[in-house]
Motif scaffolding. Structure first.
Motif, mmCIF file in Angstrom:
data_model
loop_
_atom_site.group_PDB
_atom_site.id
_atom_site.type_symbol
_atom_site.label_atom_id
_atom_site.label_comp_id
_atom_site.label_asym_id
_atom_site.label_seq_id
_atom_site.Cartn_x
_atom_site.Cartn_y
_atom_site.Cartn_z
ATOM 1 N N MET A 1 35.220 30.734 51.799
ATOM 2 C CA MET A 1 35.093 30.455 50.356
ATOM 3 C C MET A 1 36.339 29.708 49.858
ATOM 4 S SD MET A 1 32.739 32.839 48.390
ATOM 5 C CE MET A 1 33.548 34.267 47.724
ATOM 6 N N ARG A 2 36.109 28.679 49.069
ATOM 7 C CA ARG A 2 37.257 27.952 48.516
ATOM 8 C C ARG A 2 37.703 28.626 47.238
ATOM 9 N NH1 ARG A 2 35.635 22.044 47.481
ATOM 10 N NH2 ARG A 2 37.842 21.524 47.352
ATOM 11 N N LYS A 3 39.005 28.812 47.137
ATOM 12 C CA LYS A 3 39.557 29.398 45.913
ATOM 13 C C LYS A 3 39.713 28.292 44.880
ATOM 14 C CE LYS A 3 42.343 33.266 47.663
ATOM 15 N NZ LYS A 3 41.751 34.302 46.808
ATOM 16 N N ILE A 4 39.127 28.485 43.687
ATOM 17 C CA ILE A 4 39.282 27.444 42.677
ATOM 18 C C ILE A 4 39.651 28.015 41.305
ATOM 19 C CG2 ILE A 4 37.443 26.182 43.922
ATOM 20 C CD1 ILE A 4 35.985 26.066 41.323
ATOM 21 N N ARG A 22 28.376 26.787 39.792
ATOM 22 C CA ARG A 22 27.339 27.837 39.680
ATOM 23 C C ARG A 22 26.136 27.544 40.562
ATOM 24 N NH1 ARG A 22 27.047 30.406 33.688
ATOM 25 N NH2 ARG A 22 25.796 31.944 34.762
ATOM 26 N N ARG A 23 25.975 26.287 40.944
ATOM 27 C CA ARG A 23 24.849 25.938 41.817
ATOM 28 C C ARG A 23 25.092 26.376 43.262
ATOM 29 N NH1 ARG A 23 21.687 21.592 39.178
ATOM 30 N NH2 ARG A 23 22.561 21.483 37.081
ATOM 31 N N ALA A 24 26.364 26.699 43.583
ATOM 32 C CA ALA A 24 26.670 27.145 44.954
ATOM 33 C C ALA A 24 27.636 28.326 44.883
ATOM 34 C CB ALA A 24 27.290 25.995 45.749
ATOM 35 N N PRO A 25 27.184 29.431 44.284
ATOM 36 C CA PRO A 25 28.092 30.548 43.992
ATOM 37 C C PRO A 25 28.791 31.114 45.235
ATOM 38 C CG PRO A 25 25.794 31.183 43.626
ATOM 39 C CD PRO A 25 25.793 29.719 43.872
ATOM 40 N N ASP A 26 28.151 31.019 46.393
ATOM 41 C CA ASP A 26 28.762 31.601 47.592
ATOM 42 C C ASP A 26 29.883 30.739 48.159
ATOM 43 O OD1 ASP A 26 26.933 33.558 47.278
ATOM 44 O OD2 ASP A 26 25.505 32.718 48.734
ATOM 45 N N ALA A 27 29.982 29.521 47.668
ATOM 46 C CA ALA A 27 30.978 28.600 48.235
ATOM 47 C C ALA A 27 32.345 28.761 47.574
ATOM 48 C CB ALA A 27 30.490 27.164 48.085
ATOM 49 N N TYR A 28 32.373 29.389 46.390
ATOM 50 C CA TYR A 28 33.624 29.399 45.629
ATOM 51 C C TYR A 28 34.062 30.800 45.226
ATOM 52 C CZ TYR A 28 32.101 24.592 45.312
ATOM 53 O OH TYR A 28 31.669 23.335 45.631
ATOM 54 N N ASP A 29 35.362 30.993 45.320
ATOM 55 C CA ASP A 29 35.988 32.217 44.863
ATOM 56 C C ASP A 29 36.837 31.819 43.653
ATOM 57 O OD1 ASP A 29 37.448 34.487 44.482
ATOM 58 O OD2 ASP A 29 38.512 34.401 46.399
ATOM 59 N N ARG A 50 32.885 35.886 38.090
ATOM 60 C CA ARG A 50 33.763 36.937 38.622
ATOM 61 C C ARG A 50 35.175 36.432 38.892
ATOM 62 N NH1 ARG A 50 30.480 40.409 42.825
ATOM 63 N NH2 ARG A 50 29.293 38.549 43.271
ATOM 64 N N ALA A 51 35.751 35.823 37.882
ATOM 65 C CA ALA A 51 37.124 35.309 37.984
ATOM 66 C C ALA A 51 38.110 36.467 38.096
ATOM 67 C CB ALA A 51 37.438 34.477 36.742
ATOM 68 N N ASP A 52 39.265 36.194 38.701
ATOM 69 C CA ASP A 52 40.311 37.221 38.746
ATOM 70 C C ASP A 52 40.973 37.362 37.378
ATOM 71 O OD1 ASP A 52 39.799 37.316 41.428
ATOM 72 O OD2 ASP A 52 41.503 36.055 42.000
ATOM 73 N N VAL A 53 41.186 36.231 36.709
ATOM 74 C CA VAL A 53 41.902 36.268 35.430
ATOM 75 C C VAL A 53 41.317 35.237 34.469
ATOM 76 C CG1 VAL A 53 43.711 34.660 36.257
ATOM 77 C CG2 VAL A 53 44.219 36.174 34.341
#
Ligand code: NDP
Ligand code: MG
Length: 392
Positions: A1-4, A22-29, A50-53
């Motif tokens: 997962m790419r952190k963005i 949002r079209r590829a929710p599993d690809a991004y953290d 589900r952002a950290d901050v």
């Protein structure tokens, strides 16, 4: 997962970026999302992604943000230092889409962490181009263009030798008033300037399109991104907004980039670079479009454009002065204190006087965040003073 992370997530560019991820929710953290006053949107997206901050730029909005995030495991923070702290959190890809010079400090901080910075915030390149580029170089970070014209040029340069580039042509729609009688511009209202014929954007850049201050910023942005000489950069009015930019080579070839006016193309290109991926943008039907037209920008209609070349000729910290004076003049236009054409007049006046007003520490100081900020404040103050004098 790419952190963005997305800075300016609640704005027009931020929302288009969120639409893509949002079209590829599993690809991004998602690490950090930031906004200003639009707390409801910020909280909604932070929860959905589900952002950290989640960070609001405004300290007085912190309680509202906390309340909106109740029951979710998401940190809430506020203010300029919280924006910097968010930029320090490790991320692979960071969208810089805050509007105005406020985007500079978080962008610099993200580069210091080695992140790839997708740069929509052209103001940071205009006010501190060499600082951003040098910071990226030192930290082995990359800056990718998101502005549609610069993304187009960037794509046109893939596989090319910069030594063969003769010129870069960026297009301008001409904005809301391109076909108005010149005499009417003086009394143009904020509402009239805030509607763009082709693009759906934030209010400030939409007004800057009508005045062509946006294109003036983009001329300087072109110089910084592609390291070409000012005389190699041309602007042509292209009302259809289909051709975004052209690169001219020493063999006479002119390579054009065409696409529907939808920022998700340039954002998606920066998101997936160096690959190309399927994007949810309209495919052009050229026969239906039938014709594309081009004309030279009229300097009487768009006095802001020449100012970009004056700024580049002066060099040093003049870009910071130019951008800040433009931002402040725009504030006053939006507040109804000055007319549409007064913006360019005021900015030209500040540029002409700044050397004298800056005193010992001026345009030729070495470029650091501090010196850029000092020039920014000086220019904003000069605009305010000029307006105070006018209105007595
Ligand atoms: P918007 O006005 O739509 O959004 C601006 C974003 O910045 C919002 O998230 C806003 O928060 C936030 N913000 C506003 N003021 C501050 C501040 N002082 N500190 C921190 N955050 C702040 O702008 P756009 O999306 O249109 O533009 C963003 C950037 O992208 C600009 O630099 C613009 O020039 C550039 N750009 C935009 C294009 C477009 O199509 N829109 C095209 C090319 C470039 P909130 O709304 O919550 O108050
Ligand atoms: Mg643009």
């Amino acid at each position: 997962m790419r952190k963005i992370s997305i800075f300016g997530a609640t704005g027009s560019i931020g929302q288009s970026t969120i639409d893509l991820i949002r079209r590829a929710p599993d690809a991004y953290d998602v690490v950090a999302l930031t906004g200003g006053g639009n707390i409801a949107q910020l909280a909604r997206d932070a929860i959905a992604l589900r952002a950290d901050v989640a960070v609001t730029a405004y300290p007085d909005q912190l309680d509202a943000l906390r309340a909106a995030l109740t029951g979710h495991d998401i940190e809430a923070a506020a203010g300029p230092s919280a924006l910097i702290e968010a930029a320090q959190r490790p991320a692979d890809w960071v969208m810089s889409a805050i509007v105005g010079a406020a985007g500079l400090a978080p962008g610099l901080e993200a580069l210091k962490q080695g992140a790839t910075l997708a740069l929509a915030n052209k103001e940071s390149l205009v006010c501190a181009g060499s600082l951003l580029l040098e910071t990226a170089r030192r930290h082995n970070a990359r800056i990718l263009p998101v502005d549609s014209e610069h993304s187009a040029v960037f794509q046109g340069l893939v596989g090319e030798d910069m030594a063969a580039v003769e010129r870069i042509v960026i297009t301008a729609s001409g904005g809301a008033f391109r076909d108005w009688p010149l005499a009417d511009l003086k009394t143009a209202t904020v509402a009239q300037a805030s509607s763009h014929p082709n693009w759906d954007m934030g209010q400030r850049i939409t007004i800057d399109s009508a005045s062509m201050f946006n294109k003036a910023l983009e001329v300087i942005e072109t110089r910084e991104f592609f390291d070409v000489r000012p005389e190699q950069i041309e602007v042509v009015v292209h009302p259809e907004s289909i051709v975004h930019a052209l690169v001219g080579f020493n063999d006479g070839a002119l390579m054009a980039h065409l696409g529907a006016p939808d920022m998700r193309h340039a954002i998606g290109y920066a998101l997936h670079w160096p690959d190309r991926r399927d994007l949810p943008v309209e495919r052009l039907d050229l026969a239906k479009l039938a014709q594309l037209t081009f004309r030279a920008p009229d300097p009487a209609r768009y006095p802001a454009l020449q100012l970009a070349y004056d700024v580049m000729a002066r060099g040093g910290l003049m870009g910071a002065v130019f951008n800040a004076a433009k931002e402040r003049a725009l504030d006053h236009f939006i507040a109804g204190r000055i007319g549409f054409l007064d913006m360019a007049t005021l900015v030209a006046q500040v540029l002409a006087q700044v050397d004298e007003r800056a005193g010992e520490h001026g345009i030729d100081d070495a470029m650091t965040l501090d010196t850029v900020t000092r020039m920014d404040h000086l220019a904003r103050g000069e605009v305010d003073n000029a307006i105070l004098k006018q209105t007595g």
